[in-house]
Design a protein around this motif. Structure first.
Motif, mmCIF file in Angstrom:
data_model
loop_
_atom_site.group_PDB
_atom_site.id
_atom_site.type_symbol
_atom_site.label_atom_id
_atom_site.label_comp_id
_atom_site.label_asym_id
_atom_site.label_seq_id
_atom_site.Cartn_x
_atom_site.Cartn_y
_atom_site.Cartn_z
ATOM 1 N N THR A 50 35.410 -32.820 60.280
ATOM 2 C CA THR A 50 36.420 -32.182 61.122
ATOM 3 C C THR A 50 36.201 -32.634 62.554
ATOM 4 O O THR A 50 35.084 -32.577 63.068
ATOM 5 N N LEU A 51 37.261 -33.098 63.187
ATOM 6 C CA LEU A 51 37.217 -33.524 64.583
ATOM 7 C C LEU A 51 37.696 -32.362 65.440
ATOM 8 O O LEU A 51 38.735 -31.773 65.166
ATOM 9 N N ALA A 52 36.940 -32.036 66.470
ATOM 10 C CA ALA A 52 37.283 -30.918 67.343
ATOM 11 C C ALA A 52 38.134 -31.401 68.511
ATOM 12 O O ALA A 52 37.860 -32.445 69.107
ATOM 13 N N VAL A 53 39.154 -30.640 68.849
ATOM 14 C CA VAL A 53 39.977 -30.952 70.011
ATOM 15 C C VAL A 53 39.106 -30.799 71.256
ATOM 16 O O VAL A 53 38.385 -29.820 71.401
ATOM 17 N N GLY A 54 39.150 -31.804 72.125
ATOM 18 C CA GLY A 54 38.344 -31.796 73.332
ATOM 19 C C GLY A 54 37.046 -32.558 73.192
ATOM 20 O O GLY A 54 36.235 -32.601 74.111
ATOM 21 N N GLN A 55 36.843 -33.184 72.038
ATOM 22 C CA GLN A 55 35.605 -33.920 71.799
ATOM 23 C C GLN A 55 35.904 -35.305 71.228
ATOM 24 O O GLN A 55 37.024 -35.593 70.831
ATOM 25 N N ALA A 56 34.862 -36.117 71.166
ATOM 26 C CA ALA A 56 34.961 -37.455 70.581
ATOM 27 C C ALA A 56 33.925 -37.596 69.485
ATOM 28 O O ALA A 56 32.947 -36.839 69.435
ATOM 29 N N ALA A 57 34.146 -38.562 68.624
ATOM 30 C CA ALA A 57 33.224 -38.855 67.530
ATOM 31 C C ALA A 57 33.139 -40.364 67.356
ATOM 32 O O ALA A 57 34.112 -41.077 67.588
ATOM 33 N N ASP A 58 31.969 -40.826 66.965
ATOM 34 C CA ASP A 58 31.772 -42.220 66.582
ATOM 35 C C ASP A 58 31.886 -42.214 65.058
ATOM 36 O O ASP A 58 30.912 -41.978 64.350
ATOM 37 N N LEU A 59 33.101 -42.409 64.582
ATOM 38 C CA LEU A 59 33.433 -42.207 63.176
ATOM 39 C C LEU A 59 32.976 -43.380 62.310
ATOM 40 O O LEU A 59 33.308 -44.536 62.588
ATOM 41 N N ALA A 60 32.218 -43.058 61.259
ATOM 42 C CA ALA A 60 31.796 -44.069 60.284
ATOM 43 C C ALA A 60 32.963 -44.326 59.329
ATOM 44 O O ALA A 60 33.505 -43.385 58.742
ATOM 45 N N LEU A 61 33.344 -45.576 59.201
ATOM 46 C CA LEU A 61 34.454 -45.942 58.330
ATOM 47 C C LEU A 61 33.923 -46.538 57.033
ATOM 48 O O LEU A 61 32.776 -46.987 56.962
ATOM 49 N N VAL A 62 34.766 -46.533 56.036
ATOM 50 C CA VAL A 62 34.426 -47.095 54.724
ATOM 51 C C VAL A 62 35.475 -48.146 54.394
ATOM 52 O O VAL A 62 36.536 -48.191 55.028
ATOM 53 N N PRO A 63 35.221 -49.008 53.393
ATOM 54 C CA PRO A 63 36.277 -49.950 53.008
ATOM 55 C C PRO A 63 37.583 -49.176 52.747
ATOM 56 O O PRO A 63 37.564 -48.094 52.139
ATOM 57 N N ALA A 64 38.697 -49.690 53.229
ATOM 58 C CA ALA A 64 39.975 -48.979 53.172
ATOM 59 C C ALA A 64 40.319 -48.484 51.774
ATOM 60 O O ALA A 64 40.810 -47.365 51.615
ATOM 61 N N GLU A 65 40.010 -49.265 50.772
ATOM 62 C CA GLU A 65 40.357 -48.864 49.404
ATOM 63 C C GLU A 65 39.526 -47.673 48.918
ATOM 64 O O GLU A 65 39.871 -47.019 47.940
ATOM 65 N N LYS A 66 38.447 -47.349 49.612
ATOM 66 C CA LYS A 66 37.590 -46.208 49.251
ATOM 67 C C LYS A 66 37.762 -45.017 50.195
ATOM 68 O O LYS A 66 37.063 -44.020 50.050
ATOM 69 N N ALA A 67 38.689 -45.116 51.140
ATOM 70 C CA ALA A 67 38.837 -44.073 52.158
ATOM 71 C C ALA A 67 39.421 -42.775 51.607
ATOM 72 O O ALA A 67 39.221 -41.714 52.185
ATOM 73 N N GLY A 68 40.144 -42.825 50.505
ATOM 74 C CA GLY A 68 40.714 -41.617 49.909
ATOM 75 C C GLY A 68 41.862 -41.037 50.718
ATOM 76 O O GLY A 68 41.939 -39.824 50.903
ATOM 77 N N PHE A 69 42.767 -41.891 51.174
ATOM 78 C CA PHE A 69 43.901 -41.423 51.945
ATOM 79 C C PHE A 69 44.765 -40.493 51.095
ATOM 80 O O PHE A 69 45.196 -40.879 50.011
ATOM 81 N N PRO A 70 45.059 -39.277 51.576
ATOM 82 C CA PRO A 70 45.913 -38.375 50.793
ATOM 83 C C PRO A 70 47.365 -38.846 50.723
ATOM 84 O O PRO A 70 48.079 -38.530 49.781
ATOM 85 N N VAL A 71 47.798 -39.619 51.710
ATOM 86 C CA VAL A 71 49.139 -40.195 51.757
ATOM 87 C C VAL A 71 48.947 -41.672 52.105
ATOM 88 O O VAL A 71 48.131 -41.988 52.982
ATOM 89 N N PRO A 72 49.662 -42.580 51.451
ATOM 90 C CA PRO A 72 49.504 -43.995 51.822
ATOM 91 C C PRO A 72 49.772 -44.191 53.318
ATOM 92 O O PRO A 72 50.736 -43.647 53.851
#
Length: 162
Positions: A50-72
């Protein structure tokens, strides 16, 4: 005399480069100084967080095909790119601004449907920040999808617009 001329030239070039760098960030449609300050100390954050409003994160990404997008994603991610999904609690005001340190596509999903952005600003000449996108949402939960990134990390700031 020749040394003095070379020194003067070096000073002029470095001053011009510094001004060009500043001008790159000034080219955004709205200020991005808050994001730059937050990105400097952004904590490592896994995909799915969960990303908080007013803050930043150094987000770890995964290969796009493994990201689990709920909507394309609106833009299909290219082969070999990275992505992530995160959640955000939208404040009562409803408008959020999502800024990214690098190239990536950002989609916001609310009530199972993609929400079109209400504003966009992108600059390739501002060190450490690439784009900033605004969304008008209903208060409550939203899902944010990041896709098409060429690197495995992406700094992300979620802010209320100024």
């Amino acid at each position: 005399m020749k040394k003095a001329a070379i020194s003067l030239f070096a000073i002029l070039v470095s001053t011009s480069l510094a001004k060009a760098e500043d001008a790159g960030c000034e080219a955004f449609k709205w200020p991005v100084t808050r994001e730059q300050a937050l990105f400097a100390t952004a904590p490592s954050t896994p995909s799915g967080a969960t990303l908080a409003v007013g803050q930043a994160a150094d987000l770890a990404l995964v290969p796009a095909e493994k990201a689990g997008f709920p909507v394309p994603p609106e833009r299909a991610p290219a082969q070999g790119t990275f992505g992530a999904v995160a959640n955000v609690a939208v404040p009562p005001e409803g408008t959020i601004q999502i800024s990214l340190s690098g190239e990536a596509w950002v989609d916001v999903i609310q009530d199972g449907k993609p929400v079109k952005s209400s504003g966009y600003s992108g600059v390739k000449t501002c060190p450490g920040i690439r784009k900033s996108v605004r969304f008008k949402l209903a208060a409550g939960q939203a899902t944010v999808q990041f896709s098409g990134a060429k690197k495995e990390t992406l700094k992300v700031a979620v802010l209320a617009p100024e």
